[in-house]
Write a protein that holds these residues in place. Sequence first.
Motif, PDB file in Angstrom:
ATOM      1  N   UNK A 271     -80.416   8.662   0.081  1.00 61.16           N
ATOM      2  CA  UNK A 271     -80.844   9.729  -0.663  1.00 61.16           C
ATOM      3  C   UNK A 271     -82.184   9.510  -1.355  1.00 61.16           C
ATOM      4  N   UNK A 272     -82.814  10.713  -2.186  1.00 62.78           N
ATOM      5  CA  UNK A 272     -83.828  10.741  -2.715  1.00 62.78           C
ATOM      6  C   UNK A 272     -83.365   9.832  -4.013  1.00 62.78           C
ATOM      7  N   UNK A 273     -84.618   9.087  -4.408  1.00 65.75           N
ATOM      8  CA  UNK A 273     -84.202   8.336  -5.960  1.00 65.75           C
ATOM      9  C   UNK A 273     -85.426   8.683  -6.699  1.00 65.75           C
ATOM     10  N   UNK A 274     -85.419   8.458  -8.057  1.00 73.33           N
ATOM     11  CA  UNK A 274     -86.749   8.387  -9.063  1.00 73.33           C
ATOM     12  C   UNK A 274     -86.876   7.135  -9.348  1.00 73.33           C
TER      13      UNK A 274
ATOM     14  N   UNK B  11     -85.946  14.663   5.271  1.00 67.61           N
ATOM     15  CA  UNK B  11     -84.482  14.675   4.667  1.00 67.61           C
ATOM     16  C   UNK B  11     -83.978  13.240   5.114  1.00 67.61           C
ATOM     17  N   UNK B  12     -83.283  12.692   4.083  1.00 68.64           N
ATOM     18  CA  UNK B  12     -82.950  11.380   4.172  1.00 68.64           C
ATOM     19  C   UNK B  12     -81.240  11.308   4.145  1.00 68.64           C
ATOM     20  N   UNK B  13     -80.593  10.255   4.446  1.00 69.05           N
ATOM     21  CA  UNK B  13     -79.117  10.184   4.403  1.00 69.05           C
ATOM     22  C   UNK B  13     -78.596  10.634   2.885  1.00 69.05           C
ATOM     23  N   UNK B  14     -77.477  11.144   3.032  1.00 71.99           N
ATOM     24  CA  UNK B  14     -76.959  11.647   1.558  1.00 71.99           C
ATOM     25  C   UNK B  14     -75.594  10.940   1.196  1.00 71.99           C
ATOM     26  N   UNK B  15     -75.499   9.505   1.949  1.00 76.20           N
ATOM     27  CA  UNK B  15     -74.474   8.455   1.465  1.00 76.20           C
ATOM     28  C   UNK B  15     -74.870   7.852   0.451  1.00 76.20           C
ATOM     29  N   UNK B  16     -74.420   7.389  -0.644  1.00 76.54           N
ATOM     30  CA  UNK B  16     -74.864   6.585  -1.657  1.00 76.54           C
ATOM     31  C   UNK B  16     -74.733   4.978  -0.830  1.00 76.54           C
ATOM     32  N   UNK B  17     -75.383   4.013  -1.550  1.00 78.01           N
ATOM     33  CA  UNK B  17     -75.377   2.730  -1.184  1.00 78.01           C
ATOM     34  C   UNK B  17     -73.658   2.154  -1.590  1.00 78.01           C
ATOM     35  N   UNK B  18     -73.212   1.183  -0.857  1.00 79.75           N
ATOM     36  CA  UNK B  18     -72.307   0.580  -1.090  1.00 79.75           C
ATOM     37  C   UNK B  18     -72.701  -0.619  -2.138  1.00 79.75           C
ATOM     38  N   UNK B  19     -71.714  -0.598  -3.293  1.00 77.87           N
ATOM     39  CA  UNK B  19     -72.001  -1.469  -4.492  1.00 77.87           C
ATOM     40  C   UNK B  19     -71.260  -2.788  -4.344  1.00 77.87           C
ATOM     41  N   UNK B  20     -71.793  -3.893  -4.050  1.00 80.55           N
ATOM     42  CA  UNK B  20     -70.953  -5.070  -4.237  1.00 80.55           C
ATOM     43  C   UNK B  20     -71.425  -5.896  -5.778  1.00 80.55           C
ATOM     44  N   UNK B  21     -70.400  -6.082  -6.491  1.00 82.65           N
ATOM     45  CA  UNK B  21     -70.464  -6.991  -7.617  1.00 82.65           C
ATOM     46  C   UNK B  21     -70.272  -8.435  -7.270  1.00 82.65           C
TER      47      UNK B  21
END
Length: 208
Positions: free
Chosen positions: A37-40, A176-186
């Motif tokens: 998705x888009x980021x700032x 347009x770009x994917x609307x799926x967020x990143x997977x977050x790994x701690x």
Amino acid sequence: MAQYFVVHPQNPQPRLLKQASQFLADGGLVAVPTDSSYAVVARLDDKSAADALRRLRGLDERHHLTLLCRDLAEIGHFARVDNRQYRFLKLATPGPWTFILEATREVPRRVSHPSRKTIGIRVPDHKVTLDLLEAAASPLMSTTLIPEGEDDPLNDAQQILERYGHQLAAVIDGGACPLTPTTVIDLSGAEPVVTRRGGGDPSVLGLD
């Protein structure tokens, strides 16, 4: 009103990205397409820009801003990475993953988590984002462009311009770009923990 740049998603024009990077150097916020998705984005060493990022999203200081890096070597400059963590990073970058790692002293305290001293960090798999990082010659702090009070990120550059044109210095339209967020790994604890499932499949890393 924000400057509007239309770039080719696979072969973005270097001249336009250089112009966009100048807005970052001047302390502005820039909307950019990524592989999730888009980021700032904003310059890492600019306190007012970090504050502006959080105001734009309605976030408090405990929300991890994400550091966008060009490659694994750059990650190692801003996060403490041991051999175990490096194996995860090597498998998953570039791509739609965000890793929570212990921040080094190179990361300003206003960007890292105030109590845990951790930072969200990733290498995006998107030509426009990577070329902007090259033009800026530095990692950039970022946050997904999700309007305050809403759940879904914005995916249309023209809509971003209409809604945030007076808060952003520039909008980069890479389609347009994917609307799926990143997977977050701690990775900051003894064992890796999947804290959000998104575009990256945890099984690729041997995680459930």
